[in-house]
Design an enzyme around this catalytic site. Structure first.
Site, PDB file in Angstrom:
ATOM      1  N   HIS A  41       0.807  -1.215   0.000  1.00 44.80           N
ATOM      2  CA  HIS A  41       0.000   0.000   0.000  1.00 44.80           C
ATOM      3  C   HIS A  41       0.848   1.277   0.000  1.00 44.80           C
ATOM      4  O   HIS A  41       0.299   2.381  -0.017  1.00 44.80           O
ATOM      5  CB  HIS A  41      -0.940   0.007   1.217  1.00 44.80           C
ATOM      6  CG  HIS A  41      -2.035  -1.010   1.115  1.00 44.80           C
ATOM      7  ND1 HIS A  41      -1.875  -2.313   1.526  1.00 44.80           N
ATOM      8  CD2 HIS A  41      -3.300  -0.921   0.624  1.00 44.80           C
ATOM      9  CE1 HIS A  41      -3.003  -2.972   1.313  1.00 44.80           C
ATOM     10  NE2 HIS A  41      -3.879  -2.161   0.766  1.00 44.80           N
ATOM     11  N   HIS A  48      -2.797  -5.694  -6.128  1.00 45.45           N
ATOM     12  CA  HIS A  48      -3.008  -6.909  -5.346  1.00 45.45           C
ATOM     13  C   HIS A  48      -4.487  -7.282  -5.326  1.00 45.45           C
ATOM     14  O   HIS A  48      -5.355  -6.481  -5.621  1.00 45.45           O
ATOM     15  CB  HIS A  48      -2.468  -6.738  -3.920  1.00 45.45           C
ATOM     16  CG  HIS A  48      -3.081  -5.584  -3.183  1.00 45.45           C
ATOM     17  ND1 HIS A  48      -2.603  -4.298  -3.269  1.00 45.45           N
ATOM     18  CD2 HIS A  48      -4.133  -5.529  -2.332  1.00 45.45           C
ATOM     19  CE1 HIS A  48      -3.334  -3.491  -2.509  1.00 45.45           C
ATOM     20  NE2 HIS A  48      -4.273  -4.220  -1.937  1.00 45.45           N
ATOM     21  N   CYS A  83     -14.737  -5.565   3.575  1.00 49.35           N
ATOM     22  CA  CYS A  83     -13.753  -5.615   2.502  1.00 49.35           C
ATOM     23  C   CYS A  83     -12.409  -6.013   3.097  1.00 49.35           C
ATOM     24  O   CYS A  83     -12.177  -5.869   4.288  1.00 49.35           O
ATOM     25  CB  CYS A  83     -13.654  -4.284   1.771  1.00 49.35           C
ATOM     26  SG  CYS A  83     -13.454  -2.849   2.820  1.00 49.35           S
ATOM     27  N   HIS A  85      -8.547  -8.528   2.085  1.00 46.38           N
ATOM     28  CA  HIS A  85      -7.644  -9.208   1.167  1.00 46.38           C
ATOM     29  C   HIS A  85      -7.592 -10.699   1.473  1.00 46.38           C
ATOM     30  O   HIS A  85      -7.435 -11.071   2.632  1.00 46.38           O
ATOM     31  CB  HIS A  85      -6.222  -8.662   1.315  1.00 46.38           C
ATOM     32  CG  HIS A  85      -6.139  -7.177   1.263  1.00 46.38           C
ATOM     33  ND1 HIS A  85      -6.091  -6.393   2.398  1.00 46.38           N
ATOM     34  CD2 HIS A  85      -6.101  -6.332   0.217  1.00 46.38           C
ATOM     35  CE1 HIS A  85      -6.021  -5.124   2.039  1.00 46.38           C
ATOM     36  NE2 HIS A  85      -6.028  -5.054   0.727  1.00 46.38           N
ATOM     37  N   GLU A 103     -15.417  -9.957  11.214  1.00 46.08           N
ATOM     38  CA  GLU A 103     -15.678  -8.547  11.502  1.00 46.08           C
ATOM     39  C   GLU A 103     -17.069  -8.294  12.066  1.00 46.08           C
ATOM     40  O   GLU A 103     -17.243  -7.444  12.922  1.00 46.08           O
ATOM     41  CB  GLU A 103     -15.512  -7.703  10.234  1.00 46.08           C
ATOM     42  CG  GLU A 103     -14.078  -7.578   9.758  1.00 46.08           C
ATOM     43  CD  GLU A 103     -13.944  -6.553   8.647  1.00 46.08           C
ATOM     44  OE1 GLU A 103     -14.887  -5.768   8.420  1.00 46.08           O
ATOM     45  OE2 GLU A 103     -12.874  -6.535   8.014  1.00 46.08           O
ATOM     46  N   TYR A 119      -8.948  -0.742  -9.603  1.00 44.87           N
ATOM     47  CA  TYR A 119      -8.874   0.700  -9.358  1.00 44.87           C
ATOM     48  C   TYR A 119      -7.566   1.083  -8.680  1.00 44.87           C
ATOM     49  O   TYR A 119      -6.821   0.243  -8.177  1.00 44.87           O
ATOM     50  CB  TYR A 119     -10.062   1.173  -8.514  1.00 44.87           C
ATOM     51  CG  TYR A 119     -10.274   0.397  -7.237  1.00 44.87           C
ATOM     52  CD1 TYR A 119      -9.500   0.621  -6.111  1.00 44.87           C
ATOM     53  CD2 TYR A 119     -11.269  -0.568  -7.161  1.00 44.87           C
ATOM     54  CE1 TYR A 119      -9.693  -0.094  -4.947  1.00 44.87           C
ATOM     55  CE2 TYR A 119     -11.481  -1.288  -6.004  1.00 44.87           C
ATOM     56  CZ  TYR A 119     -10.683  -1.041  -4.902  1.00 44.87           C
ATOM     57  OH  TYR A 119     -10.872  -1.762  -3.749  1.00 44.87           O
ATOM     58  N   GLU A 130      -4.457   2.446  -2.692  1.00 41.38           N
ATOM     59  CA  GLU A 130      -5.197   1.215  -2.965  1.00 41.38           C
ATOM     60  C   GLU A 130      -5.086   0.901  -4.452  1.00 41.38           C
ATOM     61  O   GLU A 130      -5.774   1.505  -5.274  1.00 41.38           O
ATOM     62  CB  GLU A 130      -6.664   1.371  -2.577  1.00 41.38           C
ATOM     63  CG  GLU A 130      -6.919   1.487  -1.090  1.00 41.38           C
ATOM     64  CD  GLU A 130      -6.656   0.201  -0.331  1.00 41.38           C
ATOM     65  OE1 GLU A 130      -6.147  -0.755  -0.918  1.00 41.38           O
ATOM     66  OE2 GLU A 130      -6.976   0.164   0.867  1.00 41.38           O
ATOM     67  N   GLU A 132      -5.898  -2.069  -6.463  1.00 45.86           N
ATOM     68  CA  GLU A 132      -6.538  -3.351  -6.190  1.00 45.86           C
ATOM     69  C   GLU A 132      -7.277  -3.930  -7.387  1.00 45.86           C
ATOM     70  O   GLU A 132      -7.880  -3.205  -8.180  1.00 45.86           O
ATOM     71  CB  GLU A 132      -7.511  -3.209  -5.012  1.00 45.86           C
ATOM     72  CG  GLU A 132      -6.766  -2.895  -3.730  1.00 45.86           C
ATOM     73  CD  GLU A 132      -7.609  -2.961  -2.494  1.00 45.86           C
ATOM     74  OE1 GLU A 132      -7.057  -3.314  -1.435  1.00 45.86           O
ATOM     75  OE2 GLU A 132      -8.807  -2.652  -2.566  1.00 45.86           O
ATOM     76  N   TRP A 175     -12.759   4.131  -1.958  1.00 46.03           N
ATOM     77  CA  TRP A 175     -13.112   3.102  -2.927  1.00 46.03           C
ATOM     78  C   TRP A 175     -14.605   2.762  -2.960  1.00 46.03           C
ATOM     79  O   TRP A 175     -15.064   2.032  -3.816  1.00 46.03           O
ATOM     80  CB  TRP A 175     -12.328   1.812  -2.628  1.00 46.03           C
ATOM     81  CG  TRP A 175     -12.634   1.250  -1.275  1.00 46.03           C
ATOM     82  CD1 TRP A 175     -13.662   0.420  -0.924  1.00 46.03           C
ATOM     83  CD2 TRP A 175     -11.907   1.495  -0.064  1.00 46.03           C
ATOM     84  NE1 TRP A 175     -13.623   0.141   0.417  1.00 46.03           N
ATOM     85  CE2 TRP A 175     -12.551   0.782   0.977  1.00 46.03           C
ATOM     86  CE3 TRP A 175     -10.763   2.237   0.237  1.00 46.03           C
ATOM     87  CZ2 TRP A 175     -12.091   0.796   2.289  1.00 46.03           C
ATOM     88  CZ3 TRP A 175     -10.307   2.254   1.554  1.00 46.03           C
ATOM     89  CH2 TRP A 175     -10.974   1.533   2.558  1.00 46.03           C
TER      90      TRP A 175
END
Length: 197
Positions: A41, A48, A83, A85, A103, A119, A130, A132, A175
């Site tokens: 980042h 990624h 959201c 990874h 979460e 993006y 970001e 991604e 995002w």
């Protein structure tokens, strides 16, 4: 769209804690390698794999979360349901279901793929980027969330018109609109035309 602090580690039963690694990809989403989470980042950012989840209740309202204030990236702003990874080699669908439960204490119903979007969103506050290749998922939340306070500051179910009002006031992740707009066809299919999405 990190979901854990950059300095966090996860431990395995076979040895000491390891840095969190992300899966690097090319423009087609093909895996090219790995990178440590914070390093990926740092400007200009390394492309990624990521995922974004949009869950709705039986009334067609979207479950939003406000990111916890302790987040190193985009703290205290509103964003989509979940959201994050995938770990290297972890299927995006499995990662999306895992993180939604971690979460929010939710196991999504009818979780379905909703395409991908690529993006590049710099965060002016943290200076992080970001870059991604994001896998999108939509589904249903059939229970009230039980958020982990380390990850989630608060939650809210909103209609499309309520979201428009909130978004006009700001304080959303950089995002958010990109992933929402990319997921809209699948969202409309899930929630029906009368929901306004």
């Amino acid at each position: 769209m990190p979901t854990t602090p950059a300095t966090a580690t996860h431990s395995s039963s076979n040895g000491p804690a390891e840095a969190i690694m992300l899966e690097l990809v090319d423009e087609n989403g093909t895996t090219t390698g790995t990178a440590e989470k914070l390093a990926a980042h740092q400007p200009p950012g390394q492309l990624h794999r990521a995922f974004s989840v949009f869950l709705f209740d039986e009334r067609g309202r979207l479950l939003l979360q406000r990111r916890a204030l302790g987040k190193y990236h985009s703290p205290g702003v509103w964003s989509n349901t979940c959201c994050g990874h995938p770990y290297p080699g972890e299927a995006p669908f499995a990662a999306a279901a895992r993180r939604t439960h971690e979460e929010l204490g939710l196991s999504p119903s009818l979780l379905a793929e909703a395409g991908t979007v690529r993006y590049n969103h710099p965060d002016p506050v943290s200076g992080l980027v970001e870059q991604e290749f994001n896998h999108l998922f939509v589904g249903l939340a059939q229970h009230e969330p039980e958020p982990d306070p380390e990850e989630v500051g608060e939650t809210a179910f909103v209609t499309a018109s309520e979201l428009a009002e909130r978004h006009a006031q700001g304080a959303f992740s950089a995002w958010f609109m990109t992933v929402l707009d990319a997921a809209r066809p699948a969202i409309r299919e899930l929630t029906g035309p009368s929901s306004g999405w």
